[in-house]
Scaffold this active site. Structure first.
Site, PDB file in Angstrom:
ATOM      1  N   GLN A 244      -3.965  -6.907  -6.333  1.00 49.62           N
ATOM      2  CA  GLN A 244      -4.501  -7.567  -5.003  1.00 49.62           C
ATOM      3  C   GLN A 244      -5.612  -6.876  -4.884  1.00 49.62           C
ATOM      4  O   GLN A 244      -5.703  -5.613  -4.736  1.00 49.62           O
ATOM      5  CB  GLN A 244      -3.422  -7.395  -3.861  1.00 49.62           C
TER       6      GLN A 244
ATOM      7  N   CYS B 275       0.903  -1.071   0.012  1.00 49.13           N
ATOM      8  CA  CYS B 275      -0.111  -0.006   0.160  1.00 49.13           C
ATOM      9  C   CYS B 275       0.958   1.233  -0.045  1.00 49.13           C
ATOM     10  O   CYS B 275       1.778   1.190   0.803  1.00 49.13           O
ATOM     11  CB  CYS B 275      -0.990  -0.022   1.403  1.00 49.13           C
TER      12      CYS B 275
ATOM     13  N   TYR C 289      -7.518  -8.604   7.606  1.00 47.65           N
ATOM     14  CA  TYR C 289      -8.632  -7.492   6.910  1.00 47.65           C
ATOM     15  C   TYR C 289      -9.750  -8.689   6.603  1.00 47.65           C
ATOM     16  O   TYR C 289      -9.735  -9.807   7.155  1.00 47.65           O
ATOM     17  CB  TYR C 289      -7.891  -7.273   5.678  1.00 47.65           C
TER      18      TYR C 289
END
Ligand SMILES: Cc1cc2nc3c(=O)[nH]c(=O)nc-3n(C[C@H](O)[C@H](O)[C@H](O)COP(=O)(O)O)c2cc1C
Length: 417
Positions: free
Chosen positions: A137, A61, A225
């Site tokens: 992803q 990220c 997550y």
């Protein structure tokens, strides 16, 4: 915005060896090409594709998006890995729905407008390096959504981002209404129909990703997550068809991968899992462990997943892993124990360095993991941020010679030894 010519000069792939590859016939007699640098086949559903080496840039990220769109930052960021010969690159966690973003700066794949923007990223990256296998992803942050980007160091009263400063703390969701940790928000427990909507969001996002030109998608089911919190009994205490047994806890993930595989039988479909939640040995609570990973790996194999990457952690707030070289390799070993018919396994986590005898030599540790049969591919993240030339450096350390490089750079490489 500057008008950069899209028809820049790009060396024709058929003229040259792709950057990051080694021609085994050019090696002196008796010298084997290291596994790390060998061309290797991977399944892509019904098809097979050849990767130019076994190095994968793991998703990272970058918190550099506005409304989920890729930016010039993403072109340069991924372009440098491609130029320097990474075999495969995975674009960072990209949300399948706005509420599934970790922060407002996350990348996304949740609208039709994202398709054209990602297509520009795919075309740019593929135009600077031939044979790069490029994926994205797809993710939902679950109860870890609505936070500040980690580079934001301004003091905050809460670990989550409230709605009055741009967050969505009132619509953060999870399998059960259990906060990630002390002081974190209490997420909304998803209803069955809301779970089915999220399943649809993943399938729609995969469709968009393939239309944007990505070779594969990686479904994010790690790090606490949404999908990994469904899998873990520490975060999932449901009593319906999505809770209880391992089959129930992994139902959402398996439904997503089965539907994507059925709709896209020849596209690349990868998954990232936690090998373990990492509870200390004296903590007797039921959690996700290596045995669970072995069991799920065979279900994912049967569902037609092509590559499984094994990471760990992030399920509950207060556990920290000691990041020593290879600390997550046991998870890859657990996945490979399930007699896989189709799926390959990659390992990740501090794999960039050397061995005891030669600690400074990049690639030696990764080659050892492959030689010992503990993984089929090697994923690396942080090292690529400070050393995007890692594949080239590993080739020099392993072989004492240069791997093929980008035309524009490689004629300047000094002769070796
Ligand atoms: C800046 C940064 C961002 C990351 N973002 C993601 C992500 O988007 N998705 C994911 O699955 N893992 C993410 N990770 C974890 C990495 O993919 C990788 O698993 C981890 O850094 C361990 O590998 P390494 O030791 O080679 O860095 C991130 C790691 C870093 C350092």
């Amino acid at each position: 915005m500057l008008a950069i010519s899209p028809s820049h000069y790009a060396p024709l792939p058929e003229e040259r060896l792709p950057a990051g590859s080694v021609d085994p016939s050019s090696l002196p007699e008796g010298v084997e090409c290291p596994l790390l640098l060998q061309r290797t086949e991977v399944p892509s559903g019904k098809n097979t594709v050849t990767l130019k080496n076994r190095v994968i840039v793991a998703p990272m990220c970058m918190y550099s998006s506005v409304d989920g769109f890729p930016t010039p930052f993403h072109l340069v960021h991924h372009g440098q890995f491609a130029l320097h010969g990474a075999g495969s690159i995975i674009v960072e966690a990209s949300a399948v729905t706005p509420a599934g973003r970790i922060s407002p700066r996350d990348l996304g794949m949740y609208t039709e407008e994202h398709v054209a923007a990602h297509a520009s990223l795919v075309q740019t990256v593929k135009s600077v390096s031939s044979e790069v296998y490029f994926g994205i992803q797809l993710a939902h942050a679950g109860r870890k959504a609505s936070t500040w980007p980690p580079y934001d160091r301004t003091p905050h009263d809460t670990p989550y981002m409230p709605v009055n400063v741009g967050g969505w703390d009132k619509t953060v969701v999870s399998p059960s209404a259990i906060p990630y940790g002390e002081g974190h928000l209490v997420p909304h427990e998803l209803s069955v129909s809301e779970i089915r909507d999220i399943e649809d969001d993943f399938v729609r996002a995969a469709d968009r990703a393939y239309r944007a030109g990505y070779d594969f998608v990686q479904i994010h089911s790690a790090h606490g997550y949404l999908l990994s919190s469904f899998s873990s009994p520490l975060a999932n205490q449901r009593t319906d068809m999505y809770g209880g047994s391992l089959e129930n806890r992994t139902r959402l993930l398996l439904n997503i991968v089965r539907r994507i595989r059925e709709q896209f039988p020849d596209k690349g479909l990868w998954v990232r899992l936690n090998g373990t939640d990492g509870l200390p040995e004296d903590d007797e609570r039921e959690s996700w462990d290596y045995e669970s990973t072995t069991a799920l790996a065979s279900l994912l194999d049967a569902a037609g997943v092509d590559m499984l990457d094994i990471s760990s952690g992030g399920t509950v707030g207060r556990l920290a892993f000691s990041s020593k070289p290879g600390y997550q390799v046991p998870g890859a070993v657990a996945a490979k124990m399930s007699d896989l018919k189709h799926m390959k396994v990659s390992a990740v986590g501090c794999l960039q360095g050397g061995t005891e005898e030669n600690p400074e030599a990049p690639g030696l540790f990764a080659e050892k993991v492959l030689q010992e049969g503990n993984a089929d591919f090697i994923s690396l993240a942080r090292v690529f941020l400070r050393q995007p030339t890692w594949v080239e450096d590993a080739a020099r350390a392993l072989l004492g010679r240069h791997a093929a490089g980008a035309l524009q750079y490689s004629y300047t490489f000094p002769p070796l030894g």
